[in-house]
Design a protein around this motif. Structure first.
Motif, mmCIF file in Angstrom:
data_model
loop_
_atom_site.group_PDB
_atom_site.id
_atom_site.type_symbol
_atom_site.label_atom_id
_atom_site.label_comp_id
_atom_site.label_asym_id
_atom_site.label_seq_id
_atom_site.Cartn_x
_atom_site.Cartn_y
_atom_site.Cartn_z
ATOM 1 N N THR A 1 33.685 13.224 36.558
ATOM 2 C CA THR A 1 33.161 14.198 35.600
ATOM 3 C C THR A 1 33.350 15.632 36.064
ATOM 4 O OG1 THR A 1 30.944 14.066 36.578
ATOM 5 C CG2 THR A 1 31.429 12.589 34.738
ATOM 6 N N THR A 2 33.531 15.863 37.362
ATOM 7 C CA THR A 2 33.656 17.236 37.854
ATOM 8 C C THR A 2 35.072 17.788 37.726
ATOM 9 O OG1 THR A 2 33.953 16.403 40.111
ATOM 10 C CG2 THR A 2 31.726 17.036 39.465
ATOM 11 N N ASP A 3 36.087 16.922 37.733
ATOM 12 C CA ASP A 3 37.465 17.369 37.562
ATOM 13 C C ASP A 3 37.775 17.402 36.065
ATOM 14 O OD1 ASP A 3 40.454 16.825 37.131
ATOM 15 O OD2 ASP A 3 40.377 17.293 39.270
ATOM 16 N N GLU A 4 38.125 18.583 35.553
ATOM 17 C CA GLU A 4 38.333 18.763 34.115
ATOM 18 C C GLU A 4 39.436 17.865 33.558
ATOM 19 O OE1 GLU A 4 39.745 22.309 31.173
ATOM 20 O OE2 GLU A 4 38.436 22.848 32.849
ATOM 21 N N THR A 5 40.528 17.718 34.278
ATOM 22 C CA THR A 5 41.637 16.881 33.814
ATOM 23 C C THR A 5 41.225 15.420 33.742
ATOM 24 O OG1 THR A 5 43.205 18.416 34.819
ATOM 25 C CG2 THR A 5 44.027 16.224 34.251
ATOM 26 N N VAL A 6 40.564 14.943 34.776
ATOM 27 C CA VAL A 6 40.124 13.537 34.806
ATOM 28 C C VAL A 6 39.064 13.297 33.743
ATOM 29 C CG1 VAL A 6 39.057 11.734 36.222
ATOM 30 C CG2 VAL A 6 40.713 13.304 37.241
ATOM 31 N N ARG A 7 38.152 14.239 33.587
ATOM 32 C CA ARG A 7 37.106 14.111 32.564
ATOM 33 C C ARG A 7 37.732 14.005 31.175
ATOM 34 N NH1 ARG A 7 33.982 18.408 33.618
ATOM 35 N NH2 ARG A 7 35.074 19.706 32.119
ATOM 36 N N GLY A 8 38.725 14.839 30.885
ATOM 37 C CA GLY A 8 39.405 14.777 29.596
ATOM 38 C C GLY A 8 40.145 13.461 29.409
ATOM 39 N N PHE A 9 40.785 12.981 30.465
ATOM 40 C CA PHE A 9 41.488 11.696 30.409
ATOM 41 C C PHE A 9 40.505 10.570 30.116
ATOM 42 C CE2 PHE A 9 42.902 7.816 32.523
ATOM 43 C CZ PHE A 9 44.156 7.647 31.981
ATOM 44 N N MET A 10 39.392 10.555 30.835
ATOM 45 C CA MET A 10 38.391 9.502 30.637
ATOM 46 C C MET A 10 37.790 9.578 29.235
ATOM 47 S SD MET A 10 38.352 7.643 33.340
ATOM 48 C CE MET A 10 36.817 6.761 33.313
ATOM 49 N N HIS A 11 37.615 10.788 28.726
ATOM 50 C CA HIS A 11 37.067 10.943 27.377
ATOM 51 C C HIS A 11 38.045 10.409 26.330
ATOM 52 C CE1 HIS A 11 34.713 12.619 24.123
ATOM 53 N NE2 HIS A 11 35.808 13.203 23.658
ATOM 54 N N THR A 12 39.329 10.648 26.548
ATOM 55 C CA THR A 12 40.353 10.220 25.593
ATOM 56 C C THR A 12 40.675 8.737 25.701
ATOM 57 O OG1 THR A 12 41.344 12.413 25.714
ATOM 58 C CG2 THR A 12 42.698 10.664 24.795
ATOM 59 N N VAL A 13 40.911 8.255 26.908
ATOM 60 C CA VAL A 13 41.393 6.893 27.118
ATOM 61 C C VAL A 13 40.304 5.948 27.612
ATOM 62 C CG1 VAL A 13 43.119 5.506 28.333
ATOM 63 C CG2 VAL A 13 43.671 7.812 27.654
ATOM 64 N N GLY A 14 39.374 6.471 28.381
ATOM 65 C CA GLY A 14 38.328 5.634 28.967
ATOM 66 C C GLY A 14 38.823 4.940 30.224
ATOM 67 N N SER A 15 37.989 4.081 30.766
ATOM 68 C CA SER A 15 38.338 3.413 32.024
ATOM 69 C C SER A 15 39.504 2.444 31.861
ATOM 70 C CB SER A 15 37.126 2.685 32.600
ATOM 71 O OG SER A 15 36.700 1.673 31.718
ATOM 72 N N LYS A 16 39.848 2.110 30.629
ATOM 73 C CA LYS A 16 41.004 1.231 30.403
ATOM 74 C C LYS A 16 42.303 1.893 30.838
ATOM 75 C CE LYS A 16 38.963 -1.264 26.563
ATOM 76 N NZ LYS A 16 39.022 -1.557 25.136
ATOM 77 N N GLY A 17 42.316 3.198 30.929
ATOM 78 C CA GLY A 17 43.509 3.919 31.354
ATOM 79 C C GLY A 17 43.704 3.954 32.855
ATOM 80 N N LEU A 18 42.688 3.558 33.612
ATOM 81 C CA LEU A 18 42.797 3.516 35.067
ATOM 82 C C LEU A 18 43.592 2.287 35.488
ATOM 83 C CD1 LEU A 18 39.132 4.492 35.962
ATOM 84 C CD2 LEU A 18 41.157 5.939 36.101
ATOM 85 N N PRO A 19 44.186 2.315 36.664
ATOM 86 C CA PRO A 19 44.960 1.150 37.121
ATOM 87 C C PRO A 19 44.095 -0.108 37.128
ATOM 88 C CG PRO A 19 45.220 2.986 38.633
ATOM 89 C CD PRO A 19 44.159 3.371 37.658
ATOM 90 N N ASP A 20 44.637 -1.187 36.638
ATOM 91 C CA ASP A 20 43.930 -2.468 36.605
ATOM 92 C C ASP A 20 44.556 -3.368 37.650
ATOM 93 O OD1 ASP A 20 42.655 -4.839 36.074
ATOM 94 O OD2 ASP A 20 43.341 -5.002 34.004
ATOM 95 N N ARG A 21 43.816 -3.678 38.698
ATOM 96 C CA ARG A 21 44.402 -4.465 39.784
ATOM 97 C C ARG A 21 44.787 -5.861 39.334
ATOM 98 N NH1 ARG A 21 39.418 -6.046 43.724
ATOM 99 N NH2 ARG A 21 40.302 -8.098 43.807
#
Length: 100
Positions: A56-76
Motif C-alpha cells: 500500500t505504500t508504493d504508489e505503483t504497486v498499490r495501483g496494480f493491486m487496485h486494478t488487478v488484485g492479488s491474482k496478478g502476483l506470481p502464482d507458484r
C-alpha cells in the motif's frame, strides 16, 4: 545501483521450506536475495501475508493491486505447472547480441 523490490502473493513463509511441499524456486530466491544483500545490493522482498503495508505504500504497486488484485502476483502453483510441463522439452536459451 538500482533498487530491486520483489512483491509476492500471500505465502506461509518466504523460504519455501515450510509445510510438506518444499518449493525449490522459493529456496533459490531466498538464497539469491540473501547473497545480493550480503554484497550490498538494495533489494527487498515483500510477502502479502507478512508485509501487507509494503503493497500500500508504493504508489505503483498499490495501483496494480487496485486494478488487478492479488491474482496478478506470481502464482507458484502456476509456475510449477508450467515448469513441469516443459521438463520433457529441450531447454531453449536466448542468445544475447553483442553491441557493435
Amino acid at each position: 545501483m538500482a533498487a530491486i523490490r520483489i512483491y509476492e502473493p500471500a505465502l506461509c513463509c518466504e523460504s519455501g521450506v515450510c509445510g510438506t511441499d518444499t518449493d525449490a524456486s522459493l529456496v533459490t530466491v531466498t538464497a539469491d536475495v540473501r547473497r545480493l544483500k550480503d554484497l550490498g545490493a538494495d533489494i527487498e522482498r515483500h510477502n502479502l501475508a507478512t508485509d501487507p503495508t509494503a503493497f500500500t505504500t508504493d504508489e505503483t504497486v498499490r495501483g496494480f493491486m487496485h486494478t488487478v488484485g492479488s491474482k496478478g502476483l506470481p502464482d507458484r502453483r502456476r509456475r510449477r505447472h508450467r515448469r513441469d510441463r516443459h521438463l520433457s522439452e529441450p531447454r531453449r536459451t536466448a542468445r544475447l547480441r553483442r553491441p557493435r
